[in-house]
Design an enzyme around this catalytic site. Sequence first.
Site, PDB file in Angstrom:
ATOM      1  N   LYS A 187       0.846  -1.200   0.000  1.00 51.24           N
ATOM      2  CA  LYS A 187       0.000   0.000   0.000  1.00 51.24           C
ATOM      3  C   LYS A 187       0.881   1.251   0.000  1.00 51.24           C
ATOM      4  CE  LYS A 187      -3.767   1.937   2.879  1.00 51.24           C
ATOM      5  NZ  LYS A 187      -4.630   1.646   4.043  1.00 51.24           N
TER       6      LYS A 187
ATOM      7  N   SER B 141      -9.632   1.615   3.395  1.00 51.39           N
ATOM      8  CA  SER B 141      -8.817   2.453   2.544  1.00 51.39           C
ATOM      9  C   SER B 141      -7.837   1.677   1.659  1.00 51.39           C
ATOM     10  CB  SER B 141      -8.030   3.439   3.409  1.00 51.39           C
ATOM     11  OG  SER B 141      -7.137   2.747   4.263  1.00 51.39           O
TER      12      SER B 141
ATOM     13  N   SER C  49      -9.502  -1.131   7.405  1.00 53.96           N
ATOM     14  CA  SER C  49      -9.042  -0.910   6.030  1.00 53.96           C
ATOM     15  C   SER C  49      -8.422  -2.107   5.332  1.00 53.96           C
ATOM     16  CB  SER C  49      -8.053   0.244   5.986  1.00 53.96           C
ATOM     17  OG  SER C  49      -8.769   1.440   5.971  1.00 53.96           O
TER      18      SER C  49
HETATM   19  N1  GLN Z   1     -13.046   3.283   7.183  1.00 51.05           N
HETATM   20  C1  GLN Z   1     -12.169   3.581   8.266  1.00 51.05           C
HETATM   21  C2  GLN Z   1     -11.852   5.059   8.287  1.00 51.05           C
HETATM   22  O1  GLN Z   1     -12.164   5.705   7.340  1.00 51.05           O
HETATM   23  C3  GLN Z   1     -10.962   2.730   8.182  1.00 51.05           C
HETATM   24  C4  GLN Z   1      -9.669   3.384   7.976  1.00 51.05           C
HETATM   25  C5  GLN Z   1      -8.486   2.495   8.108  1.00 51.05           C
HETATM   26  O2  GLN Z   1      -8.592   1.380   8.626  1.00 51.05           O
HETATM   27  N2  GLN Z   1      -7.339   3.002   7.703  1.00 51.05           N
HETATM   28  O3  GLN Z   1     -11.322   5.554   9.242  1.00 51.05           O
END
Ligand code: GLN
Length: 500
Positions: free
Chosen positions: A94, A169, A193
């Site tokens: 990532k 994400s 995420s």
């Molecule tokens: N959907 C969550 C957020 O927007 C997850 C983010 C993550 O795990 N980096 O904070």
Amino acid sequence: MFALCDCTLAFFYKIPFLFSFTNIEEYHKQLDEGKTTCLEATSYYLEKIAQAKHLNALVEVYISESLERAKHLDEKRKRSEVLGKLHGVVVAIKDVICYKDHKVTAASGILKDFISLFDSTAVTELLKEDAIVIGNCNCDEFAMGSTNENSVYGKALNALDETKVPGGSSGGSAVAVQAGLCMISLGSDTGGSVRQPADFCGITGIKPSYGVISRHGLIAYASSFDQIGIFSNSIGDTAKVLEVLNGPDVYDSTVSHQEKRTFSLSHQTAKSKTGTYRIALLKNAIEHESLDQEIKRKIYTLADNLKEDGHEVSEIDFSLIDFIVPAYYVLTTAEASSNLSRYDGVRYGYRYQDNGDNLSSFYKKTRSKGFGKEVKRRIMLGTFVLSEGYYDAYFTKAQQIRRLLVNQTKEIFRKYDALILPTVPTTAFESGSMQKDPIAMYLADIYTVYANLTGTPAISLPLFKHTNGMPFGLQVITNNYDELTLLEFSYMLMNNYKTY
Ligand code: GLN
């Protein structure tokens, strides 16, 4: 960005590839028997990446470098040298994971063209064990989001239905495995995420316990929540990669000092269907109004089947459920507002060019232009909950909820081996549907943020398919640092209860 103009690649395009990948163990067998080479595997993935460019899963591909490394690894094998555990395994990372001399931008304008000065510990460990890093993956800016639509590189597409989001994400990392553009990918999981995009894409995604994988070189979103996670197509592969990535690290004081652990799965025990796992089902989670009825039904059916096969499954009360999302968004935005204060235009990446400015207007313009909308929203929210007069009402309260959750979770794992619950309340969202309503997007994190608040390990297993055609996962959580039970139980579930 997408530098697929390498003449070396053009040469490899002409090779008719016979290569196919099932899992790392099989791949290693094929390499041992001379049926394939690291070079063939890498060339195969480079071609697949070129063909799937429209999915926008990878933002940069290291073509010549990965081919060179593959050749070097093939030679190493020929010389009968000791080989790493991930010999020739093709991995994508990532765009929040640092890889020395490679661009790392957190999909943000504020880190445009920023080149990493060092390797994250995760990358160091991968390379030490002979993996091949093929490129880096699209994601939501600074890992904030659930759709991979908040990216300076544009959205990534779900390969199963391109009108749907892949989740976020770590959307690009999930699609990279889903569409067969690499064998394994790394993402980061602060509130789901890794598990949520794994659910939307029909693959496996694990977030280990907090402190199992070093965060050194992982661009911070909310430091007391962030963990690197792994996407794969099999539990065996997840276990192998986790074995390589876990362990103490002098660069991250929050990592456990426990020796590196091994997670080899015992095929015999893990495969047996009848067993005596003590499983808890969170009643308030499964009965929550936001949960799709078909997902609910299928999880109940699974619970019944597990019971029939001799496992103990109990529904337990979990009344804190509605406090989870607010606590998560108060605490993570607070941490983010502090973590992201370092992007001031002076030390990294993008800098607003206007010599006539005074310092504070320079900061303001740099940050206003460099950050995207969602990131700015969270910085403001986080600054607010930490501000004088509001700190106790928001930040302190959220910390108290976190403590209650941790205590309750400890109680649960005194009686149970594993918790099962949905990963996400619905299957993959339509592209664009969450853009106008950030609150709806936040609420959809209801099942994933719990494990980050409590630090427990959690995995999403691709066990189900919805009648709308999309896959969805079952989330399994075990006690802190009990990755072995998590993996063994998951292995057993995947072998016996996959419904499609
Ligand atoms: N959907 C969550 C957020 O927007 C997850 C983010 C993550 O795990 N980096 O904070």
